[in-house]
Design a protein around this motif. Sequence first.
Motif, PDB file in Angstrom:
ATOM      1  N   ALA A  40      29.225 -29.157   9.848  1.00  0.00           N
ATOM      2  CA  ALA A  40      29.978 -29.733   8.738  1.00  0.00           C
ATOM      3  C   ALA A  40      31.283 -30.364   9.232  1.00  0.00           C
ATOM      4  N   ASP A  41      31.935 -29.714  10.195  1.00  0.00           N
ATOM      5  CA  ASP A  41      33.191 -30.250  10.727  1.00  0.00           C
ATOM      6  C   ASP A  41      32.983 -31.576  11.462  1.00  0.00           C
ATOM      7  N   VAL A  42      31.825 -31.728  12.107  1.00  0.00           N
ATOM      8  CA  VAL A  42      31.561 -32.951  12.871  1.00  0.00           C
ATOM      9  C   VAL A  42      31.638 -34.182  11.979  1.00  0.00           C
ATOM     10  N   VAL A  43      31.130 -34.082  10.763  1.00  0.00           N
ATOM     11  CA  VAL A  43      31.080 -35.234   9.863  1.00  0.00           C
ATOM     12  C   VAL A  43      31.999 -35.095   8.652  1.00  0.00           C
ATOM     13  N   GLY A  44      32.773 -34.024   8.593  1.00  0.00           N
ATOM     14  CA  GLY A  44      33.734 -33.866   7.505  1.00  0.00           C
ATOM     15  C   GLY A  44      33.131 -33.454   6.178  1.00  0.00           C
ATOM     16  N   TRP A  45      31.972 -32.773   6.222  1.00  0.00           N
ATOM     17  CA  TRP A  45      31.377 -32.304   4.980  1.00  0.00           C
ATOM     18  C   TRP A  45      32.057 -31.019   4.521  1.00  0.00           C
ATOM     19  N   THR A  46      32.224 -30.890   3.212  1.00  0.00           N
ATOM     20  CA  THR A  46      32.742 -29.644   2.630  1.00  0.00           C
ATOM     21  C   THR A  46      31.771 -29.187   1.545  1.00  0.00           C
ATOM     22  N   PHE A  47      31.683 -27.886   1.381  1.00  0.00           N
ATOM     23  CA  PHE A  47      30.772 -27.293   0.407  1.00  0.00           C
ATOM     24  C   PHE A  47      31.555 -26.323  -0.479  1.00  0.00           C
ATOM     25  N   PRO A  48      32.311 -26.858  -1.431  1.00  0.00           N
ATOM     26  CA  PRO A  48      33.146 -25.996  -2.279  1.00  0.00           C
ATOM     27  C   PRO A  48      32.311 -25.047  -3.124  1.00  0.00           C
ATOM     28  N   PRO A  49      32.842 -23.853  -3.381  1.00  0.00           N
ATOM     29  CA  PRO A  49      32.054 -22.819  -4.072  1.00  0.00           C
ATOM     30  C   PRO A  49      31.783 -23.114  -5.541  1.00  0.00           C
ATOM     31  N   ASP A  50      32.483 -24.087  -6.131  1.00  0.00           N
ATOM     32  CA  ASP A  50      32.270 -24.356  -7.554  1.00  0.00           C
ATOM     33  C   ASP A  50      31.078 -25.289  -7.805  1.00  0.00           C
ATOM     34  N   ARG A  51      30.322 -25.634  -6.762  1.00  0.00           N
ATOM     35  CA  ARG A  51      29.126 -26.461  -6.911  1.00  0.00           C
ATOM     36  C   ARG A  51      27.877 -25.580  -6.845  1.00  0.00           C
ATOM     37  N   HIS A  52      26.766 -26.096  -7.332  1.00  0.00           N
ATOM     38  CA  HIS A  52      25.516 -25.334  -7.332  1.00  0.00           C
ATOM     39  C   HIS A  52      24.702 -25.716  -6.089  1.00  0.00           C
ATOM     40  N   TRP A  53      24.851 -24.922  -5.039  1.00  0.00           N
ATOM     41  CA  TRP A  53      24.195 -25.220  -3.769  1.00  0.00           C
ATOM     42  C   TRP A  53      22.873 -24.484  -3.635  1.00  0.00           C
ATOM     43  N   SER A  54      21.939 -25.133  -2.995  1.00  0.00           N
ATOM     44  CA  SER A  54      20.686 -24.490  -2.600  1.00  0.00           C
ATOM     45  C   SER A  54      20.317 -25.033  -1.233  1.00  0.00           C
ATOM     46  N   GLY A  55      19.657 -24.206  -0.418  1.00  0.00           N
ATOM     47  CA  GLY A  55      19.355 -24.693   0.921  1.00  0.00           C
ATOM     48  C   GLY A  55      18.156 -24.020   1.553  1.00  0.00           C
ATOM     49  N   THR A  56      17.677 -24.662   2.591  1.00  0.00           N
ATOM     50  CA  THR A  56      16.582 -24.102   3.387  1.00  0.00           C
ATOM     51  C   THR A  56      16.678 -24.661   4.802  1.00  0.00           C
ATOM     52  N   THR A  57      16.095 -23.947   5.741  1.00  0.00           N
ATOM     53  CA  THR A  57      15.985 -24.435   7.120  1.00  0.00           C
ATOM     54  C   THR A  57      14.504 -24.541   7.449  1.00  0.00           C
ATOM     55  N   HIS A  58      14.090 -25.734   7.808  1.00  0.00           N
ATOM     56  CA  HIS A  58      12.681 -25.971   8.123  1.00  0.00           C
ATOM     57  C   HIS A  58      12.532 -26.051   9.640  1.00  0.00           C
ATOM     58  N   ARG A  59      11.985 -24.992  10.220  1.00  0.00           N
ATOM     59  CA  ARG A  59      11.856 -24.913  11.679  1.00  0.00           C
ATOM     60  C   ARG A  59      10.484 -25.402  12.118  1.00  0.00           C
ATOM     61  N   GLN A  60      10.464 -26.059  13.267  1.00  0.00           N
ATOM     62  CA  GLN A  60       9.220 -26.562  13.846  1.00  0.00           C
ATOM     63  C   GLN A  60       9.232 -26.323  15.349  1.00  0.00           C
ATOM     64  N   ASP A  61       8.059 -26.302  15.927  1.00  0.00           N
ATOM     65  CA  ASP A  61       7.966 -26.127  17.383  1.00  0.00           C
ATOM     66  C   ASP A  61       8.475 -27.382  18.092  1.00  0.00           C
ATOM     67  N   ARG A  62       9.135 -27.159  19.225  1.00  0.00           N
ATOM     68  CA  ARG A  62       9.593 -28.285  20.029  1.00  0.00           C
ATOM     69  C   ARG A  62       8.413 -29.137  20.466  1.00  0.00           C
ATOM     70  N   PRO A  63       8.631 -30.444  20.604  1.00  0.00           N
ATOM     71  CA  PRO A  63       9.896 -31.178  20.492  1.00  0.00           C
ATOM     72  C   PRO A  63      10.205 -31.671  19.085  1.00  0.00           C
ATOM     73  N   ARG A  64       9.421 -31.270  18.086  1.00  0.00           N
ATOM     74  CA  ARG A  64       9.707 -31.704  16.715  1.00  0.00           C
ATOM     75  C   ARG A  64      11.005 -31.057  16.239  1.00  0.00           C
ATOM     76  N   PRO A  65      11.758 -31.760  15.401  1.00  0.00           N
ATOM     77  CA  PRO A  65      13.093 -31.280  15.039  1.00  0.00           C
ATOM     78  C   PRO A  65      13.099 -30.146  14.027  1.00  0.00           C
ATOM     79  N   THR A  66      14.168 -29.376  14.078  1.00  0.00           N
ATOM     80  CA  THR A  66      14.454 -28.379  13.054  1.00  0.00           C
ATOM     81  C   THR A  66      15.492 -28.972  12.115  1.00  0.00           C
ATOM     82  N   ARG A  67      15.292 -28.796  10.799  1.00  0.00           N
ATOM     83  CA  ARG A  67      16.189 -29.412   9.831  1.00  0.00           C
ATOM     84  C   ARG A  67      16.846 -28.383   8.924  1.00  0.00           C
TER      85      ARG A  67
END
Length: 198
Positions: free
Chosen positions: A149-176
């Motif tokens: 987040a610091d690299v691109v200046g993203w902030t995630f303030p607590p007053d927003r409705h956040w949801s997230g997931t991490t999609h992992r894959q075997d190399r060399p395919r990317p993890t997101r």
Amino acid sequence: MSPTDTRTDATPPSPARTAPGPAGETREQTVRRRWFTALVIVLLIGIPAGYLMISAEQSRSSGRDKEAESSASGLQESWPSKMKRRVFEVPIPAHSRDVAYFETSNWKSSRLYVRFTTTGAGLDAFLGDSGTSRSALAAGDVTVGDRDADVVGWTFPPDRHWSGTTHRQDRPRPTRDITVDLTDPAAPRVYVVSTATP
């Protein structure tokens, strides 16, 4: 010398000699032929040389553009190229807005940071094309780490409705790491960090 002697010591000058040309060719034709030959030689050498110079300059300009993009200190307010989207497997839905991205690369890994705003249907399409689904989003979970987040200046303030997931894959395919702001369900804003490791 007697008056009847018609000889003189002076001899009339002979016409200037030139290298003989093809049979029956006049001096003017010879000069014209040589100029034409010289012109053809100049064109045969000059045009390829000029093309090489232009190509080299275009290559240098392209390299400078890529270097400037890679060294930028924030998001680029535009769509990443189709190749980037394909390599990092970030299928941004059509008609998305506020699209921005940033790419970093080192000997360990490459990362593509992408942010965009879409629709509810666009979010479902993005998640499905990414190999996951809305049901995989954990409410209240911000999966983009502080360092990223610091690299691109993203902030995630607590007053927003956040949801997230991490999609992992075997190399060399990317993890997101995918984090979505669902404060406005009709216009979710998506944050993605796709990490490719050789």
